[in-house]
Design a protein around this motif. Sequence first.
Motif, PDB file in Angstrom:
ATOM      1  N   GLY A  88       4.777   6.068  12.884  1.00 55.50           N
ATOM      2  CA  GLY A  88       5.599   6.755  11.905  1.00 55.50           C
ATOM      3  C   GLY A  88       5.878   5.981  10.642  1.00 55.50           C
ATOM      4  N   GLY A  89       5.435   4.746  10.552  1.00 51.85           N
ATOM      5  CA  GLY A  89       5.630   3.973   9.342  1.00 51.85           C
ATOM      6  C   GLY A  89       4.781   4.506   8.201  1.00 51.85           C
ATOM      7  N   GLY A  90       5.084   4.046   6.990  1.00 53.31           N
ATOM      8  CA  GLY A  90       4.349   4.479   5.827  1.00 53.31           C
ATOM      9  C   GLY A  90       5.010   4.006   4.558  1.00 53.31           C
ATOM     10  N   ILE A  91       4.571   4.579   3.439  1.00 61.62           N
ATOM     11  CA  ILE A  91       5.106   4.251   2.119  1.00 61.62           C
ATOM     12  C   ILE A  91       5.998   5.389   1.653  1.00 61.62           C
ATOM     13  CG2 ILE A  91       4.532   3.692  -0.258  1.00 61.62           C
ATOM     14  CD1 ILE A  91       1.813   2.714   0.738  1.00 61.62           C
ATOM     15  N   VAL A  92       7.200   5.046   1.196  1.00 59.64           N
ATOM     16  CA  VAL A  92       8.162   6.041   0.752  1.00 59.64           C
ATOM     17  C   VAL A  92       8.903   5.510  -0.466  1.00 59.64           C
ATOM     18  CG1 VAL A  92       9.988   5.194   2.273  1.00 59.64           C
ATOM     19  CG2 VAL A  92      10.012   7.583   1.530  1.00 59.64           C
ATOM     20  N   GLN A  93       9.346   6.408  -1.346  1.00 62.34           N
ATOM     21  CA  GLN A  93      10.106   6.005  -2.524  1.00 62.34           C
ATOM     22  C   GLN A  93      11.551   5.693  -2.174  1.00 62.34           C
ATOM     23  OE1 GLN A  93       9.606   9.169  -5.402  1.00 62.34           O
ATOM     24  NE2 GLN A  93       7.764   8.211  -6.228  1.00 62.34           N
ATOM     25  N   THR A 101      12.022  -2.653   3.304  1.00 66.33           N
ATOM     26  CA  THR A 101      10.603  -2.897   3.516  1.00 66.33           C
ATOM     27  C   THR A 101      10.394  -4.011   4.539  1.00 66.33           C
ATOM     28  OG1 THR A 101       9.975  -2.149   1.306  1.00 66.33           O
ATOM     29  CG2 THR A 101       8.460  -3.639   2.428  1.00 66.33           C
ATOM     30  N   ALA A 102       9.646  -3.717   5.594  1.00 66.23           N
ATOM     31  CA  ALA A 102       9.421  -4.675   6.666  1.00 66.23           C
ATOM     32  C   ALA A 102       8.507  -4.050   7.704  1.00 66.23           C
ATOM     33  CB  ALA A 102      10.745  -5.078   7.333  1.00 66.23           C
ATOM     34  N   THR A 149       5.254  -1.340  13.280  1.00 67.97           N
ATOM     35  CA  THR A 149       4.759  -0.363  12.323  1.00 67.97           C
ATOM     36  C   THR A 149       5.331  -0.697  10.950  1.00 67.97           C
ATOM     37  OG1 THR A 149       4.500   2.014  11.866  1.00 67.97           O
ATOM     38  CG2 THR A 149       6.625   1.310  12.757  1.00 67.97           C
ATOM     39  N   GLN A 150       4.500  -0.612   9.912  1.00 67.73           N
ATOM     40  CA  GLN A 150       4.878  -1.058   8.580  1.00 67.73           C
ATOM     41  C   GLN A 150       5.626   0.023   7.829  1.00 67.73           C
ATOM     42  OE1 GLN A 150       4.566  -4.077   7.087  1.00 67.73           O
ATOM     43  NE2 GLN A 150       5.669  -3.227   5.315  1.00 67.73           N
ATOM     44  N   VAL A 151       6.757  -0.357   7.225  1.00 67.96           N
ATOM     45  CA  VAL A 151       7.532   0.514   6.352  1.00 67.96           C
ATOM     46  C   VAL A 151       7.607  -0.137   4.979  1.00 67.96           C
ATOM     47  CG1 VAL A 151       9.805   1.512   5.886  1.00 67.96           C
ATOM     48  CG2 VAL A 151       8.888   1.510   8.218  1.00 67.96           C
ATOM     49  N   THR A 152       7.158   0.577   3.957  1.00 62.60           N
ATOM     50  CA  THR A 152       7.195   0.081   2.588  1.00 62.60           C
ATOM     51  C   THR A 152       7.980   1.055   1.727  1.00 62.60           C
ATOM     52  OG1 THR A 152       5.042  -1.007   2.839  1.00 62.60           O
ATOM     53  CG2 THR A 152       5.836  -0.627   0.600  1.00 62.60           C
ATOM     54  N   VAL A 153       9.035   0.561   1.079  1.00 59.48           N
ATOM     55  CA  VAL A 153       9.875   1.367   0.200  1.00 59.48           C
ATOM     56  C   VAL A 153       9.668   0.850  -1.214  1.00 59.48           C
ATOM     57  CG1 VAL A 153      12.176   2.238  -0.281  1.00 59.48           C
ATOM     58  CG2 VAL A 153      11.521   1.648   2.068  1.00 59.48           C
ATOM     59  N   SER A 154       9.028   1.647  -2.056  1.00 59.02           N
ATOM     60  CA  SER A 154       8.645   1.188  -3.383  1.00 59.02           C
ATOM     61  C   SER A 154       8.522   2.363  -4.336  1.00 59.02           C
ATOM     62  CB  SER A 154       7.310   0.441  -3.327  1.00 59.02           C
ATOM     63  OG  SER A 154       6.863   0.073  -4.618  1.00 59.02           O
ATOM     64  N   SER A 155       8.900   2.124  -5.604  1.00 56.25           N
ATOM     65  CA  SER A 155       8.732   3.116  -6.652  1.00 56.25           C
ATOM     66  C   SER A 155       7.419   2.934  -7.391  1.00 56.25           C
ATOM     67  CB  SER A 155       9.895   3.034  -7.642  1.00 56.25           C
ATOM     68  OG  SER A 155       9.952   1.753  -8.245  1.00 56.25           O
TER      69      SER A 155
END
Length: 120
Positions: A8-13, A90-91, A114-120
Amino acid sequence: QVQLVESGGGIVQPGGSLRLSCAASGRTFSNYAVGWFRQAPGKEREFVATLWRSGTTYYRDSVKGRFTLSRDNLKNMVYLQMNNLYPDDTATYYCAAGTGGSNYRNYDYWGQGTQVTVSS
């Protein structure tokens, strides 16, 4: 023995939401408390949330009101609902099973992360 697999991890704003899942195997899974930990690059592993067998939960201060830990013992699943995400969230996120609490040494079984990235 218990095996755990996160997804369920991923890239999100920033401000977005994500739901992490942890699938458990093992017929004794319901006997364990569960927890979530995370680790960012160059940082130590840190506690996120725990859920004891009693149903009581506890969260680190920075995620209180934003994250919710739950489990479904009939499906052998653990979840972490994450709302209003910050870049500092992010972690790599890990689920774990053991006696519970904020100390990673209380957990006997760990998922692969699982990788979670929070970035604009």
